[in-house]
Design a protein around this motif. Structure first.
Motif, PDB file in Angstrom:
ATOM      1  N   ASP A   1      15.213  -0.421  26.050  1.00 44.74           N
ATOM      2  CA  ASP A   1      15.979  -0.595  24.597  1.00 44.74           C
ATOM      3  C   ASP A   1      17.174   0.004  24.820  1.00 44.74           C
ATOM      4  O   ASP A   1      18.249  -0.462  24.599  1.00 44.74           O
ATOM      5  CB  ASP A   1      15.240   0.022  23.558  1.00 44.74           C
ATOM      6  N   LEU A   2      17.369   1.136  25.638  1.00 45.09           N
ATOM      7  CA  LEU A   2      18.620   1.915  25.872  1.00 45.09           C
ATOM      8  C   LEU A   2      19.487   0.819  26.698  1.00 45.09           C
ATOM      9  O   LEU A   2      20.698   0.615  26.479  1.00 45.09           O
ATOM     10  CB  LEU A   2      18.427   3.319  26.606  1.00 45.09           C
TER      11      LEU A   2
ATOM     12  N   ILE B   1      23.227  -0.322  25.501  1.00 42.97           N
ATOM     13  CA  ILE B   1      24.002   0.845  25.680  1.00 42.97           C
ATOM     14  C   ILE B   1      25.509   0.278  25.569  1.00 42.97           C
ATOM     15  O   ILE B   1      26.261   1.277  25.237  1.00 42.97           O
ATOM     16  CB  ILE B   1      23.754   1.228  27.325  1.00 42.97           C
ATOM     17  N   HIS B   2      26.071  -0.865  25.667  1.00 46.14           N
ATOM     18  CA  HIS B   2      27.204  -1.337  25.483  1.00 46.14           C
ATOM     19  C   HIS B   2      27.562  -1.176  24.143  1.00 46.14           C
ATOM     20  O   HIS B   2      28.783  -0.763  23.894  1.00 46.14           O
ATOM     21  CB  HIS B   2      27.525  -2.811  26.020  1.00 46.14           C
ATOM     22  N   LEU B   3      26.712  -1.365  23.168  1.00 51.23           N
ATOM     23  CA  LEU B   3      27.034  -1.324  21.627  1.00 51.23           C
ATOM     24  C   LEU B   3      27.488   0.376  21.693  1.00 51.23           C
ATOM     25  O   LEU B   3      28.235   0.410  20.656  1.00 51.23           O
ATOM     26  CB  LEU B   3      25.753  -1.445  20.992  1.00 51.23           C
TER      27      LEU B   3
ATOM     28  N   ARG C   1      31.676   4.186  19.917  1.00 51.74           N
ATOM     29  CA  ARG C   1      32.619   5.264  19.975  1.00 51.74           C
ATOM     30  C   ARG C   1      34.231   5.096  20.318  1.00 51.74           C
ATOM     31  O   ARG C   1      34.846   6.083  20.300  1.00 51.74           O
ATOM     32  CB  ARG C   1      31.778   6.225  21.321  1.00 51.74           C
ATOM     33  N   GLY C   2      34.343   3.954  20.693  1.00 52.28           N
ATOM     34  CA  GLY C   2      35.614   3.654  20.782  1.00 52.28           C
ATOM     35  C   GLY C   2      36.248   4.008  22.143  1.00 52.28           C
ATOM     36  O   GLY C   2      35.551   4.011  23.286  1.00 52.28           O
TER      37      GLY C   2
ATOM     38  N   SER D   1      31.804   5.585  30.306  1.00 53.32           N
ATOM     39  CA  SER D   1      31.270   4.233  30.897  1.00 53.32           C
ATOM     40  C   SER D   1      29.885   3.986  30.520  1.00 53.32           C
ATOM     41  O   SER D   1      29.081   5.174  30.285  1.00 53.32           O
ATOM     42  CB  SER D   1      31.392   4.239  32.274  1.00 53.32           C
ATOM     43  N   PRO D   2      29.354   2.692  30.514  1.00 51.65           N
ATOM     44  CA  PRO D   2      28.089   2.399  30.063  1.00 51.65           C
ATOM     45  C   PRO D   2      27.111   3.131  30.965  1.00 51.65           C
ATOM     46  O   PRO D   2      25.953   3.485  30.814  1.00 51.65           O
ATOM     47  CB  PRO D   2      27.965   0.904  30.443  1.00 51.65           C
TER      48      PRO D   2
END
Length: 93
Positions: free
Chosen positions: A15-16, A20-22, A27-28, A33-34
């Protein structure tokens, strides 16, 4: 306990990995990095996994009496040897 917790851990990592990109978007511009974000979260998750397994194991062994009752007859005690004759390691000599 170990199998169940490991399955939960692997499901969390899957799931992570998918989301992870979300987290980076949320966080802006100051986000990691992902791959760094995944590593950070995965490290935290493995600590939680090992803590949970340790706690579950402690509870199980502290509340189970292996000497009395039916449980003692259903648990196969280990032998003093590590190998059966068919699995014997090669002899050195």
């Amino acid at each position: 306990h170990l199998d169940r917790r490991w399955s939960q851990h692997l499901a969390f990592l899957a799931d992570l990995r998918e989301g992870i990109h979300l987290q980076g978007l949320a966080r802006g511009p100051t986000a990691l990095s992902p791959s760094d974000e995944f590593h950070r979260e995965a490290t935290r998750a493995i600590r939680t996994f090992t803590d949970d397994v340790e706690r579950d194991t402690h509870v199980t062994f502290s509340t189970t009496n292996l000497e009395d009752g039916d449980l003692a007859t259903t648990i196969k005690r280990p032998t003093i040897t590590m190998f059966t004759p068919a699995e014997s390691p090669p002899r050195r000599g």
